[in-house]
Design a protein around this motif. Structure first.
Motif, PDB file in Angstrom:
ATOM      1  N   ILE A   5       0.778  -1.154   0.049  1.00  0.00           N
ATOM      2  CA  ILE A   5       0.103   0.005   0.124  1.00  0.00           C
ATOM      3  C   ILE A   5       0.972   1.126  -0.089  1.00  0.00           C
ATOM      4  N   LEU A   6       0.834   2.122  -1.093  1.00  0.00           N
ATOM      5  CA  LEU A   6       1.487   3.307  -1.140  1.00  0.00           C
ATOM      6  C   LEU A   6       0.558   4.464  -0.595  1.00  0.00           C
ATOM      7  N   LEU A   7       0.843   5.081   0.525  1.00  0.00           N
ATOM      8  CA  LEU A   7       0.079   6.152   1.018  1.00  0.00           C
ATOM      9  C   LEU A   7       0.702   7.440   0.453  1.00  0.00           C
ATOM     10  N   ASN A   8       0.345   7.969  -0.432  1.00  0.00           N
ATOM     11  CA  ASN A   8       0.736   9.113  -1.111  1.00  0.00           C
ATOM     12  C   ASN A   8       0.176  10.394  -0.544  1.00  0.00           C
ATOM     13  N   GLY A   9       0.718  11.331  -0.471  1.00  0.00           N
ATOM     14  CA  GLY A   9       0.194  12.957  -0.055  1.00  0.00           C
ATOM     15  C   GLY A   9       0.717  13.768   0.268  1.00  0.00           C
ATOM     16  N   VAL A 102      -2.716   4.817  -3.181  1.00  0.00           N
ATOM     17  CA  VAL A 102      -3.566   5.484  -2.286  1.00  0.00           C
ATOM     18  C   VAL A 102      -3.534   6.952  -2.184  1.00  0.00           C
ATOM     19  N   VAL A 103      -4.061   7.925  -2.549  1.00  0.00           N
ATOM     20  CA  VAL A 103      -3.664   9.527  -2.270  1.00  0.00           C
ATOM     21  C   VAL A 103      -4.362   9.963  -1.116  1.00  0.00           C
ATOM     22  N   VAL A 104      -3.827  10.507  -0.142  1.00  0.00           N
ATOM     23  CA  VAL A 104      -4.563  10.863   0.977  1.00  0.00           C
ATOM     24  C   VAL A 104      -4.669  12.319   0.701  1.00  0.00           C
ATOM     25  N   LEU A 105      -5.689  13.006   0.893  1.00  0.00           N
ATOM     26  CA  LEU A 105      -6.026  14.431   0.530  1.00  0.00           C
ATOM     27  C   LEU A 105      -6.575  15.122   1.609  1.00  0.00           C
ATOM     28  N   ASP A 106      -6.479  16.304   1.635  1.00  0.00           N
ATOM     29  CA  ASP A 106      -6.727  17.224   2.565  1.00  0.00           C
ATOM     30  C   ASP A 106      -7.026  18.794   1.848  1.00  0.00           C
ATOM     31  N   GLY A 107      -7.814  19.544   2.439  1.00  0.00           N
ATOM     32  CA  GLY A 107      -7.946  20.763   1.937  1.00  0.00           C
ATOM     33  C   GLY A 107      -6.634  21.546   1.796  1.00  0.00           C
ATOM     34  N   GLU A 108      -6.192  22.397   1.022  1.00  0.00           N
ATOM     35  CA  GLU A 108      -4.858  23.250   1.108  1.00  0.00           C
ATOM     36  C   GLU A 108      -4.905  24.112   2.339  1.00  0.00           C
ATOM     37  N   GLU A 109      -5.827  24.935   2.554  1.00  0.00           N
ATOM     38  CA  GLU A 109      -5.667  25.617   3.977  1.00  0.00           C
ATOM     39  C   GLU A 109      -5.695  24.831   5.110  1.00  0.00           C
ATOM     40  N   ARG A 153      -5.731  12.939  -9.823  1.00  0.00           N
ATOM     41  CA  ARG A 153      -6.791  13.081 -10.853  1.00  0.00           C
ATOM     42  C   ARG A 153      -6.224  12.096 -12.297  1.00  0.00           C
ATOM     43  N   GLU A 154      -4.921  12.172 -12.478  1.00  0.00           N
ATOM     44  CA  GLU A 154      -4.351  11.829 -13.673  1.00  0.00           C
ATOM     45  C   GLU A 154      -4.193  10.204 -13.319  1.00  0.00           C
ATOM     46  N   ARG A 155      -4.398   9.564 -12.275  1.00  0.00           N
ATOM     47  CA  ARG A 155      -3.987   8.198 -12.224  1.00  0.00           C
ATOM     48  C   ARG A 155      -4.983   7.394 -11.859  1.00  0.00           C
ATOM     49  N   VAL A 159      -6.646   5.166  -5.649  1.00  0.00           N
ATOM     50  CA  VAL A 159      -7.962   5.631  -4.801  1.00  0.00           C
ATOM     51  C   VAL A 159      -7.677   6.968  -4.029  1.00  0.00           C
ATOM     52  N   THR A 160      -8.552   7.513  -3.782  1.00  0.00           N
ATOM     53  CA  THR A 160      -8.425   8.803  -2.838  1.00  0.00           C
ATOM     54  C   THR A 160      -9.265   8.687  -1.632  1.00  0.00           C
ATOM     55  N   VAL A 161      -8.440   9.234  -0.505  1.00  0.00           N
ATOM     56  CA  VAL A 161      -9.150   8.957   0.750  1.00  0.00           C
ATOM     57  C   VAL A 161      -8.987  10.378   1.448  1.00  0.00           C
TER      58      VAL A 161
END
Length: 189
Positions: A5-9, A102-109, A153-155, A159-161
């Protein structure tokens, strides 16, 4: 079947926390935190870029061995270059393991605030080093956020979390669901 599992972010999004949480639930699951491993290289600060490349090779070899032994591996790492993502995918395939990108996302601010708070708290040496290595400060952090968001978006296989601010368990359950593990029973389908 073991998983890689790659947790990218972006920095401070919670990748390492999620990786450790995952390992708590799985016997002998290995968290390969490249920021921690890099610190084990002598005089790495003299060539942080070279040290980063070297430790990625070490991590790939360790991941392969652990997967071949039948155990899960989690790599919590900010990855901006697709080549390393593809390398991890190849390692998993060669070891007969499943690869979860997996791409772990949060808002920029929110991310900017989290990074600043993490730096102030300085609970882990790698957090202090991340602040020191982040040339460009807040602007660079925003750039990383944009890069990771674009990669998500490009991959199509990624999956995003979304982070649930202040709730590691809710974010962890979202991670499990995203990779097909029942978050209640924690059983692989």
């Amino acid at each position: 079947m073991p998983r890689l599992i790659l947790l990218n972010g972006a920095p401070a999004v919670g990748k390492s926390t999620l990786a450790r949480r995952y390992a708590e639930d799985r016997p002998l699951a290995l968290v390969l935190d490249l920021d921690v491993l890099r610190r084990m290289l002598g005089r790495w600060r003299e060539d942080p870029s070279g040290a980063g490349l070297r430790i990625r090779s070490v991590a790939a070899a360790a991941a392969r061995e652990h997967l071949e032994a039948g155990y899960d591996v989690v790599v919590p790492q900010l990855v901006g270059r697709v080549e390393f993502i593809e390398r991890l995918g190849s390692v998993a395939a060669e070891a007969g393991a499943r690869f979860d990108e997996v791409v772990v996302l949060d808002g920029e601010e929110s991310l900017v605030s989290r990074f600043a708070e993490r730096t102030r708290a300085a609970a882990e040496p790698e957090h202090v080093e991340a602040h020191e290595l982040l040339a460009g400060g807040e602007s660079a952090l925003r750039d990383w956020h944009g890069l990771v968001s674009r990669l998500a978006r490009e991959r199509p296989q990624a999956v995003t979390v979304a982070c649930v601010p202040g709730d590691v368990e809710a974010t962890y359950r979202a991670l499990l669901a995203a990779i097909g593990i029942d978050p209640v029973r924690r059983v692989r389908p």
